[in-house]
Design an enzyme around this catalytic site. Structure first.
Site, PDB file in Angstrom:
ATOM      1  CG  HIS A  18       6.853 -16.545 -15.065  1.00 51.08           C
ATOM      2  ND1 HIS A  18       6.500 -15.947 -16.244  1.00 51.08           N
ATOM      3  CD2 HIS A  18       6.295 -17.785 -15.118  1.00 51.08           C
ATOM      4  CE1 HIS A  18       5.763 -16.772 -16.973  1.00 51.08           C
ATOM      5  NE2 HIS A  18       5.621 -17.896 -16.287  1.00 51.08           N
ATOM      6  CG  ASP A 109       6.658 -12.542 -16.677  1.00 53.42           C
ATOM      7  OD1 ASP A 109       6.088 -13.136 -17.596  1.00 53.42           O
ATOM      8  OD2 ASP A 109       7.151 -13.101 -15.683  1.00 53.42           O
TER       9      ASP A 109
HETATM   10  C1  UDX Z   1       6.216 -22.978 -15.892  1.00 52.51           C
HETATM   11  C2  UDX Z   1       6.362 -23.688 -17.257  1.00 52.51           C
HETATM   12  O1  UDX Z   1       6.344 -25.074 -17.148  1.00 52.51           O
HETATM   13  C3  UDX Z   1       7.562 -23.219 -17.986  1.00 52.51           C
HETATM   14  O2  UDX Z   1       7.775 -23.947 -19.161  1.00 52.51           O
HETATM   15  C4  UDX Z   1       7.371 -21.794 -18.261  1.00 52.51           C
HETATM   16  O3  UDX Z   1       8.342 -21.314 -19.127  1.00 52.51           O
HETATM   17  C5  UDX Z   1       7.351 -21.080 -16.929  1.00 52.51           C
HETATM   18  O4  UDX Z   1       6.274 -21.574 -16.143  1.00 52.51           O
HETATM   19  P1  UDX Z   1       7.344 -24.508 -14.028  1.00 52.51           P
HETATM   20  O5  UDX Z   1       6.299 -25.508 -14.354  1.00 52.51           O
HETATM   21  O6  UDX Z   1       7.489 -24.120 -12.643  1.00 52.51           O
HETATM   22  O7  UDX Z   1       7.219 -23.226 -14.937  1.00 52.51           O
HETATM   23  O8  UDX Z   1       8.727 -25.178 -14.535  1.00 52.51           O
HETATM   24  P2  UDX Z   1      10.132 -24.593 -14.838  1.00 52.51           P
HETATM   25  O9  UDX Z   1      10.093 -23.636 -15.969  1.00 52.51           O
HETATM   26  O10 UDX Z   1      11.011 -25.760 -15.014  1.00 52.51           O
HETATM   27  O11 UDX Z   1      10.562 -23.774 -13.545  1.00 52.51           O
HETATM   28  C6  UDX Z   1      10.693 -24.365 -12.282  1.00 52.51           C
HETATM   29  C7  UDX Z   1      11.777 -23.652 -11.511  1.00 52.51           C
HETATM   30  O12 UDX Z   1      11.673 -24.085 -10.170  1.00 52.51           O
HETATM   31  C8  UDX Z   1      13.187 -23.983 -12.000  1.00 52.51           C
HETATM   32  O13 UDX Z   1      13.971 -22.825 -12.086  1.00 52.51           O
HETATM   33  C9  UDX Z   1      13.732 -24.926 -10.939  1.00 52.51           C
HETATM   34  O14 UDX Z   1      15.106 -24.767 -10.685  1.00 52.51           O
HETATM   35  C10 UDX Z   1      12.935 -24.548  -9.728  1.00 52.51           C
HETATM   36  N1  UDX Z   1      12.738 -25.715  -8.835  1.00 52.51           N
HETATM   37  C11 UDX Z   1      11.989 -26.775  -9.228  1.00 52.51           C
HETATM   38  C12 UDX Z   1      13.334 -25.713  -7.614  1.00 52.51           C
HETATM   39  O15 UDX Z   1      14.044 -24.777  -7.265  1.00 52.51           O
HETATM   40  N2  UDX Z   1      13.118 -26.773  -6.795  1.00 52.51           N
HETATM   41  C13 UDX Z   1      12.396 -27.843  -7.119  1.00 52.51           C
HETATM   42  O16 UDX Z   1      12.255 -28.751  -6.291  1.00 52.51           O
HETATM   43  C14 UDX Z   1      11.789 -27.845  -8.399  1.00 52.51           C
END
Ligand code: UDX
Length: 454
Positions: A18, A109
């Protein structure tokens, strides 16, 4: 262009998935000449790098020392954030109003809908920001309107929504397929849709071409405006000053080690594996992933938190130089390294948008929330990857993973998948560049703000 006449405050839920898109939105607004401030909780604020473009300010969720982990439940956390957040956000806005930087608009948000009451009380514009795809949000919108039965009954499948392909049970967001597992989040998501008529704008982190069928089908039914992808501009061939990274990382990164290791690998050879910030992968799934990756016989870079508890004993020794396991990295820096060939992802919306924006094919290993629906689109609509099929225990086995990797990296569909990945990468760049759909939508918002609220 605006000359700092307007000050927008952007309120982010304190999770990586987020903060990243909302901080990025703040930077985009700043690049249009607005003053932008990101507000989030004290516990996460130190993980956000200060930037000359965007101010960072704390508002409290009531758990300043430990954040979410201190709360007894999701319900307790969201309730505490509502009460303490309303008070501290109001104080912050009044402080800005008194010191010559009055707030014109609050962007909030979609998990924090109480912010709308603060905006209404203080008579400032408000804008809801959706952090899921517009397609997923439209599904929630339909369920909330009672257009479809909830919870979903298996005998009414597949479900048809305007502008979406027919969806089976396991294509639905888990909040709709298994609502009892996540009722507090589901309530928060539905709350977001109760605000649509009262809030001044509804933004979505997506772009029109990507969900064009949905955009056409929902035209006139709901007010969503596409402004994404919210990916740092440097990755979209744009030059917004200093915008080369999200600028927020809730964990220590091991990016330098990853990049050095990737430098030793041939171009387009490495499988990158990550399940985002929230998914809690079972030990059984980790084990199957591990042996599936090893069997693929290709180099892999795996981001896994708590790897020491879950990786099979001796796994790392057995793979040697062919595999690197780290606990966190700057995902976009890694994804855009020339050695990366494919992304094994949980299909969180940010990860999906990032892969689409930089043209990396995907293998989908979904966990919960919107991820199953994102994966359905990856495979069947955008055609940039394949989904791992789960067995009866909900596990993607090592054989299944190996099969998916073969398909994406060398099988019959590999060429089509790669061509599509590049097509969507170009479309993403076009959307945010001057005159593109998302850029135009943001400009219209900025112009309206400059006219001011009656
Ligand atoms: C969650 C939900 O899965 C997502 O669909 C929703 O919209 C927001 O909350 P999350 O599970 O963390 O989020 O996944 P994602 O939406 O893919 O966000 C992860 C973020 O962390 C991405 O921006 C990614 O670039 C970042 N990240 C991930 C890193 O910077 N490093 C890493 O090693 C892994």
């Amino acid at each position: 262009m605006a000359k700092l006449k307007c000050h927008v405050i952007i309120v982010a839920y304190p999770a990586q998935g987020h903060i990243n898109p909302l901080l990025q939105f703040a930077k985009r607004l700043a690049s249009k000449g607005l003053k932008a401030t990101l507000a989030t909780t004290p516990y996460t604020i130190n993980s956000i790098q200060a930037s000359p473009a965007v101010g960072i300010e704390p508002i409290s969720d009531g758990f300043d020392e430990g954040g979410f982990n201190q709360a007894s439940s999701v319900e307790a956390y969201l309730e505490s954030f509502k009460t303490t957040g309303s008070r501290t956000l109001t104080e912050l806005i009044l402080k800005f109003n008194a010191t010559g930087f009055p707030i014109s608009c609050i962007v909030y948000d979609s998990l924090l809908t109480w912010v709308l009451d603060v905006a209404t009380r203080l008579r400032v514009y408000s804008a809801l920001f959706l952090t899921n795809s517009a397609s997923v949000c439209s599904m929630y919108w339909h369920f909330d309107k009672g257009v479809l039965d909830f919870p979903v009954k298996k005998e009414t499948l597949p479900v048809s929504f305007p502008g979406l392909p027919p969806l089976g049970f396991f294509d639905l967001p888990s909040f709709l397929a298994f609502p009892t597992n996540h009722s507090a989040y589901l309530d928060a998501v539905f709350d977001g849709f109760h605000c649509l008529d009262e809030t001044d704008w509804v933004f979505c982190n997506s772009f029109e071409d990507l969900e064009i069928e949905l955009v056409k089908a929902m035209n006139g039914l709901w007010p969503v405006v596409m402004v994404g992808p919210m990916v740092p501009s440097a990755y979209l061939d744009q030059q917004i000053d200093g915008d080369t990274a999200y600028g927020a990382s809730l964990w220590e990164t091991e990016t330098d080690q990853c990049l050095k290791w990737l430098d030793t690998k041939p171009s387009q050879s490495v499988i990158y594996v990550s399940f985002g910030s929230m998914a809690n992968i079972s030990a059984k799934q980790v084990e199957e992933m591990a042996w599936g990756l090893k069997a693929s016989n290709r180099p892999f870079l795996w981001v896994i938190k708590e790897s020491e508890n879950k990786l099979p004993v001796d796994f790392l020794d057995s793979v040697g130089e062919i595999g690197l396991v780290v606990s966190w990295c700057n995902q976009l820096e890694v994804l855009t390294h020339q050695a990366i060939r494919c992304f094994v992802s949980h299909c969180g919306w940010n990860s999906t948008l990032e892969a689409l924006s930089v043209g990396v094919p995907m293998v989908c290993v979904t966990q919960w929330s919107d991820q199953p629906t994102n994966a359905k689109f990856v495979e069947d609509v955008w055609k940039v990857g394949v989904r791992g099929k789960k067995d009866e225990e909900g596990i993607i086995t090592r054989e299944e993973l190996e099969k998916c990797l073969k398909e994406v990296m060398g099988g019959e569909r590999n060429r089509e998948i790669k061509t599509n990945a590049y097509k969507w990468r170009d479309a993403a760049k076009k959307a945010v560049s001057m005159g593109g759909s998302s850029d135009t939508n943001i400009n219209q918002f900025v112009s309206k703000l400059l006219i001011g609220k009656e």
